[in-house]
Design a protein around this motif. Structure first.
Motif, PDB file in Angstrom:
ATOM      1  N   ALA A 275      28.126  12.048  43.248  1.00 32.46           N
ATOM      2  CA  ALA A 275      27.096  11.728  44.252  1.00 32.46           C
ATOM      3  C   ALA A 275      27.483  11.049  45.635  1.00 32.46           C
ATOM      4  O   ALA A 275      26.772  10.312  46.203  1.00 32.46           O
ATOM      5  N   ASN A 276      28.645  11.652  45.979  1.00 28.73           N
ATOM      6  CA  ASN A 276      29.209  11.079  47.412  1.00 28.73           C
ATOM      7  C   ASN A 276      29.284   9.383  47.452  1.00 28.73           C
ATOM      8  O   ASN A 276      28.850   8.834  48.455  1.00 28.73           O
ATOM      9  N   GLY A 277      29.688   8.937  46.304  1.00 28.41           N
ATOM     10  CA  GLY A 277      29.850   7.441  46.264  1.00 28.41           C
ATOM     11  C   GLY A 277      28.734   6.892  46.085  1.00 28.41           C
ATOM     12  O   GLY A 277      28.770   5.484  46.287  1.00 28.41           O
ATOM     13  N   THR A 278      27.493   7.448  45.716  1.00 30.82           N
ATOM     14  CA  THR A 278      26.399   6.582  45.409  1.00 30.82           C
ATOM     15  C   THR A 278      25.888   6.776  44.015  1.00 30.82           C
ATOM     16  O   THR A 278      25.650   8.162  43.721  1.00 30.82           O
ATOM     17  N   LEU A 279      25.695   5.856  43.080  1.00 33.25           N
ATOM     18  CA  LEU A 279      25.277   6.052  41.991  1.00 33.25           C
ATOM     19  C   LEU A 279      23.384   6.205  42.273  1.00 33.25           C
ATOM     20  O   LEU A 279      22.761   5.753  42.898  1.00 33.25           O
ATOM     21  N   ILE A 280      22.953   7.430  41.347  1.00 34.79           N
ATOM     22  CA  ILE A 280      21.510   7.904  41.723  1.00 34.79           C
ATOM     23  C   ILE A 280      20.882   7.509  40.419  1.00 34.79           C
ATOM     24  O   ILE A 280      21.254   8.610  39.309  1.00 34.79           O
ATOM     25  N   ALA A 281      20.126   6.915  40.107  1.00 40.48           N
ATOM     26  CA  ALA A 281      19.259   6.538  38.681  1.00 40.48           C
ATOM     27  C   ALA A 281      17.708   7.007  39.226  1.00 40.48           C
ATOM     28  O   ALA A 281      17.266   6.701  40.014  1.00 40.48           O
ATOM     29  N   PHE A 282      17.432   7.883  38.106  1.00 43.10           N
ATOM     30  CA  PHE A 282      16.015   8.230  38.158  1.00 43.10           C
ATOM     31  C   PHE A 282      15.176   7.575  37.060  1.00 43.10           C
ATOM     32  O   PHE A 282      15.907   7.532  35.821  1.00 43.10           O
ATOM     33  N   ILE A 283      14.188   7.102  37.514  1.00 41.77           N
ATOM     34  CA  ILE A 283      13.339   6.453  36.720  1.00 41.77           C
ATOM     35  C   ILE A 283      11.986   7.039  36.301  1.00 41.77           C
ATOM     36  O   ILE A 283      11.428   7.793  37.425  1.00 41.77           O
ATOM     37  N   ALA A 284      11.114   6.997  35.228  1.00 41.40           N
ATOM     38  CA  ALA A 284       9.692   7.474  35.429  1.00 41.40           C
ATOM     39  C   ALA A 284       8.657   6.635  36.244  1.00 41.40           C
ATOM     40  O   ALA A 284       9.064   5.455  36.447  1.00 41.40           O
ATOM     41  N   GLY A 285       7.829   7.486  36.883  1.00 40.18           N
ATOM     42  CA  GLY A 285       6.762   6.519  37.417  1.00 40.18           C
ATOM     43  C   GLY A 285       5.650   7.525  38.154  1.00 40.18           C
ATOM     44  O   GLY A 285       5.727   8.656  37.628  1.00 40.18           O
TER      45      GLY A 285
END
Length: 285
Positions: A275-285
């Motif tokens: 992701a182009n140097g960025t950790l992307i974390a998805f969480i429930a919401g």
């Protein structure tokens, strides 16, 4: 006393080396991207936006070297790709700049600029902004901060661009790696008049204001413990590390991410290398 003309996080700027390749990469991750924008000549940059509510992400690339984008170019040379700066929403950038001046910080700007926008019906309009930056040296955790006044919100928050196959809804947290999280958090807190709060794992949170995303300062070791099993290759020990996004449907998220997504506890995570140097974390919401 909190700043009156500057409210919480507006958007996160991810610097990329090849703007169009980065955009295609994020499309493959299930994001809907705006048409490519080209900023005013003195800016020398182009972008794609990924719109949420009430915030968004921006993929930013340098198209022509200018004095204004010298810090962004220095970031790319030093760290490659990743979160380079964070914008706050400004109610009034002129008044906001005077507010930070009164607190002893010399603002960069305000600066007016715009980019053409092709609307869903095919007509061409413009997105217009007035921004100011805190001094370049005032970059807690190595991430610059600025404030953005949207003069044409209707050409930025376009409903068709706010629906994503990966079900992303908004930014919950911006994670910034730092060898000394408490010191960096205290630095940001001074700049925006907010109160830092230490967590049980040693990370320190600074609220950005209102119902907007929080800043979280933590070491790479602490980040690794939060997202076990996720490779952190590509992240610096000091700098923007991750964006935590709220998903409206984690099953849809997992399907859209495909093999790029890694299950880690209750989150589904895209490693920074994908992701182009960025950790992307998805969480429930």
């Amino acid at each position: 006393m909190a700043l009156k003309n500057v409210i919480g996080i507006d958007h996160a700027v991810v610097m990329v080396k090849d703007l169009d390749k980065a955009a295609e990469n994020y499309r493959q991750l299930g994001f809907t991207l705006s048409p490519r924008g080209t900023h005013s000549a003195h800016m020398g940059t182009g972008n794609y936006t990924i719109m949420f509510d009430p915030d968004y992400m921006e993929l930013l690339g340098v198209l022509v070297a200018t004095e204004h984008n010298a810090p962004a170019r220095a970031f790319v040379e030093r760290q490659g790709e990743g979160i380079e700066r964070i914008a706050f929403t400004a109610i009034d950038s002129t008044e906001g700049a005077e507010e930070i001046r009164a607190r002893g910080f010399t603002p960069v700007g305000p600066t007016d600029f715009e980019r053409p926008v092709t609307l869903p019906d095919g007509t061409v309009s413009a997105a217009k902004f007035r921004t100011f930056m805190w001094p370049t040296a005032e970059a807690p955790g190595g991430v610059r901060i600025f404030a953005c006044q949207h003069k044409t919100r209707e050409t930025v928050w376009i409903p068709e661009l706010m629906k994503h196959a990966n079900a992303a809804k908004r930014i919950s947290q911006v994670l910034i790696a730092a060898p000394e999280p408490a010191a960096e958090a205290a630095h940001l807190a001074r700049l925006i008049d907010r109160e830092p709060k230490a967590g049980a794992d040693g990370a320190v949170t600074v609220p950005s204001g209102g119902d907007r995303a929080d800043f979280v300062y933590l070491t790479l070791e602490q980040l690794g413990k939060r997202y076990r099993g996720v490779p952190l290759a590509g992240l610096s020990g000091r700098g923007g590390a991750a964006l935590v996004l709220v998903s409206g449907d984690l099953a849809a998220t997992e399907k859209a991410l495909g093999p790029a997504g890694v299950r880690s506890g209750a989150a589904i995570v895209v490693p920074p290398a994908k992701a182009n140097g960025t950790l992307i974390a998805f969480i429930a919401g």
